[in-house]
Design an enzyme around this catalytic site. Structure first.
Site, PDB file in Angstrom:
ATOM      1  N   GLU A 130       0.507  -4.430  20.972  1.00 37.52           N
ATOM      2  CA  GLU A 130       0.823  -5.673  20.260  1.00 37.52           C
ATOM      3  C   GLU A 130       2.110  -6.337  20.735  1.00 37.52           C
ATOM      4  O   GLU A 130       2.345  -7.503  20.463  1.00 37.52           O
ATOM      5  CB  GLU A 130       0.890  -5.405  18.742  1.00 37.52           C
ATOM      6  CG  GLU A 130       2.027  -4.504  18.266  1.00 37.52           C
ATOM      7  CD  GLU A 130       1.730  -3.002  18.390  1.00 37.52           C
ATOM      8  OE1 GLU A 130       0.792  -2.644  19.111  1.00 37.52           O
ATOM      9  OE2 GLU A 130       2.459  -2.195  17.780  1.00 37.52           O
ATOM     10  N   CYS A 183      -0.094   4.710  18.323  1.00 36.30           N
ATOM     11  CA  CYS A 183       1.120   5.513  18.186  1.00 36.30           C
ATOM     12  C   CYS A 183       1.006   6.539  17.053  1.00 36.30           C
ATOM     13  O   CYS A 183       0.276   7.501  17.192  1.00 36.30           O
ATOM     14  CB  CYS A 183       2.315   4.576  18.024  1.00 36.30           C
ATOM     15  SG  CYS A 183       3.767   5.308  18.721  1.00 36.30           S
ATOM     16  N   HIS A 213       2.214   0.581  22.544  1.00 39.42           N
ATOM     17  CA  HIS A 213       2.045  -0.531  21.595  1.00 39.42           C
ATOM     18  C   HIS A 213       1.430  -1.745  22.291  1.00 39.42           C
ATOM     19  O   HIS A 213       2.149  -2.502  22.951  1.00 39.42           O
ATOM     20  CB  HIS A 213       3.393  -0.916  20.983  1.00 39.42           C
ATOM     21  CG  HIS A 213       3.885   0.108  20.016  1.00 39.42           C
ATOM     22  ND1 HIS A 213       3.504   0.119  18.696  1.00 39.42           N
ATOM     23  CD2 HIS A 213       4.699   1.181  20.187  1.00 39.42           C
ATOM     24  CE1 HIS A 213       4.074   1.142  18.085  1.00 39.42           C
ATOM     25  NE2 HIS A 213       4.801   1.810  18.962  1.00 39.42           N
TER      26      HIS A 213
END
Ligand code: XMP
Length: 509
Positions: free
Chosen positions: A169, A79, A167
């Site tokens: 994660e 990002c 993202h």
């Protein structure tokens, strides 16, 4: 420490999550602020640049000398990290014209590149950004897009430098873990050998080398962190570790005896100190929550200092500090004002002048639990709910007396035992009872009563920062209410707390 991934934090709310996902792959990693890059040793196998609430277009936004890293070791920008890479080398980053928040699907995945190996076309990812990369610098290739984001992922030609605008994660990125595995294992070449067992072996060896034949003193709380830390130190130095477990008169019913027994079973050299009266005296007449906390803190220091003085030649203080307590947070809204507190070192208790040993200061809470299990610490300690240091004192609203403690201990015992017996205990992050400073009218038999009200609280949470009240079954709550009112003298009303955090807090004080 053996091989590791370095995560440079630009202030994203998800940075710790990246670290946890990498560690779930049995690869050690550390988070460092973007402006305090540690020395790049050969142990560092790759670098991940985190996201950020900032925009690369803003003057003064977080920045670093990427030439120090680019092309020298594998680099993954997530990002903001990806936008920083694009922006710095001649690409264009602009505010997004359309919403780039929420779920999206990856198309046009170029599976030639290791980062996206075995990802599926249409793979769901999570986007959360206000800016977007409009054009890439020369030598940067798009390797995945979504319907609205052309540059969802890119690679720099001839080097292992990647950027992604989603993202991986967060769990909404369904193949995010796959992508992180591709990066840390296939691209960075990490061996995935960081496990509880290797952590234990390495830590014990380090503790032995550090402490040698010195004595260590450590206060235990009955909680997971101090128990696991003490067990590790004990494995390293045996009887040279002196543990102190204080009964402050504010623990749960039977907790002092039970926990002391568990510690002894673990072979710990533990001194139990009954200091109930000292704490009750210190608390006498205090109603303000902060005043109570301070009085308890002071009394603990006095008791602990007395005990520490009885031990000869102590050089170290053991502590159960864990990683979230030591990660340096990044201030993205300008440097935070540092208020220097000038300690009068001479006036500090002696144990506070000792060198500190904190074997868990690189672990997250769930990792501490895993290490605890690998050390064969009983589940009664490992699986227990968090419990505040000031104990029942902040669950008895108003002033504290031994009698109120006794009443609350009985109520709390029925509730916690009830949760365990009904198989609900492990579905709850933290639970307890609160003794309210009000009385209400009731009727028992033919008699009017005017007695105490207790509140029950059970919350779900990940780290205590936010929490939701748990929807315990009505039948269970009804049963608890009956048992409490029938069995605990002086209580005639039970209520259930249905507030979440925020705006409420977990504890009432
Ligand atoms: P709150 O009430 O702030 O609680 O939502 C968040 C977590 O912190 C615990 N807590 C404390 N722990 N000393 C502690 O050691 C304290 O003074 C204290 N106050 C709250 C609380 O039990 C919950 O887990």
């Amino acid at each position: 420490m053996a091989e590791q991934i370095l995560i440079l934090d630009f202030g994203s709310q998800y940075t710790q999550l990246i670290a946890r996902r990498v560690r779930e792959l049995n690869v050690y990693c550390e988070i460092h602020p973007f402006n305090k890059i540690p020395e790049i040793t050969s142990d560092i196998k790759g670098v991940i640049l985190s996201g950020s609430p900032c925009s690369v277009r803003d003057a003064g936004s977080p920045d670093l000398d990427l030439d120090r890293l680019r092309g020298k070791l594998p680099l993954l920008g997530v990002c903001y990290g990806a936008q920083l890479l694009a922006n710095k080398y001649g690409g264009e980053v602009l505010p997004s014209e359309i919403r780039e928040y929420g779920r999206a699907n990856l198309d046009d995945i170029d599976l030639h590149y290791g980062l996206l190996k075995e990802m599926t076309h249409g793979s769901q990812v999570w986007m959360s950004h206000g800016d977007t990369i409009k054009s890439l610098p020369g030598g940067f290739d798009v390797i995945a897009s979504t319907a609205s984001v052309k540059v969802a992922a890119f690679k720099v030609q001839g080097e292992e430098t990647y950027g992604i605008q989603f993202h991986p994660e967060v769990t909404h990125s369904l193949e995010g873990k796959n992508l992180l595995r591709n990066f840390v294992v296939h691209i960075c070449g990490c061996a995935q050998d960081w496990t509880s067992d290797t952590f234990i072996d390495t830590t014990i060896a380090q503790l032995k080398a550090k402490i040698g034949n010195d004595n260590v003193v450590m206060g235990l709380s009955g909680g997971v962190d101090s128990s696991v830390a003490a067990t590790l130190i004990h494995r390293a130095i045996g009887k040279n570790l002196y543990c102190v477990f204080v009964d402050n008169g504010l623990l749960r019913k039977n907790e002092y005896e039970e926990v002391l027994e568990s510690y002894k079973t673990l072979g710990l050299n533990v001194i139990g100190v009954d200091a109930k009266q000292r704490f009750y005296d210190a608390l006498a007449g205090l109603s303000d929550p902060e005043a109570k906390r301070k009085a308890i803190g002071r009394a603990f220091i006095e008791v602990f200092d007395d005990e520490a003085h009885k031990i000869e030649g102590v050089k170290w203080l053991g502590q159960g500090t864990i990683y979230p307590d030591v990660i340096e947070s990044v201030s993205v809204k300008g440097p935070s004002a540092t208020i220097k507190s000038h300690h009068n070192v001479g006036g500090l208790p002696d144990f506070m002048k000792l060198s500190v040993v904190e074997p868990l200061n690189t672990l997250f809470k769930d990792e501490v639990r895993e290490v605890g299990r690998a050390l064969d610490i009983p589940e009664t300690i490992i699986g227990r709910h968090p419990f505040p240091g000031p104990g029942l004192a902040i669950r008895i609203l108003g002033d504290i007396t031994a009698e109120k403690v006794k009443t609350l201990q009985e109520v709390d015992y029925i509730f916690i035992q009830g949760l365990k017996d009904s198989g609900l205990y492990n579905q709850v992050w933290q639970a307890g009872a609160i003794l309210l400073p009000i009385q209400s009218v009731g009727v028992m038999g033919d008699e009017r009563t005017y007695e105490k009200v207790v509140a029950l609280r059970a919350v779900g949470s990940v780290d205590g920062m936010t929490a939701d009240w748990i929807h315990l079954p009505y039948e269970f709550l009804g049963k608890m209410s009956n048992e409490i009112i029938n069995r605990v003298k002086g209580v005639n009303r039970v209520v259930y707390d249905i507030s979440s955090k925020p705006p409420a807090t977990i504890e009432w004080e």
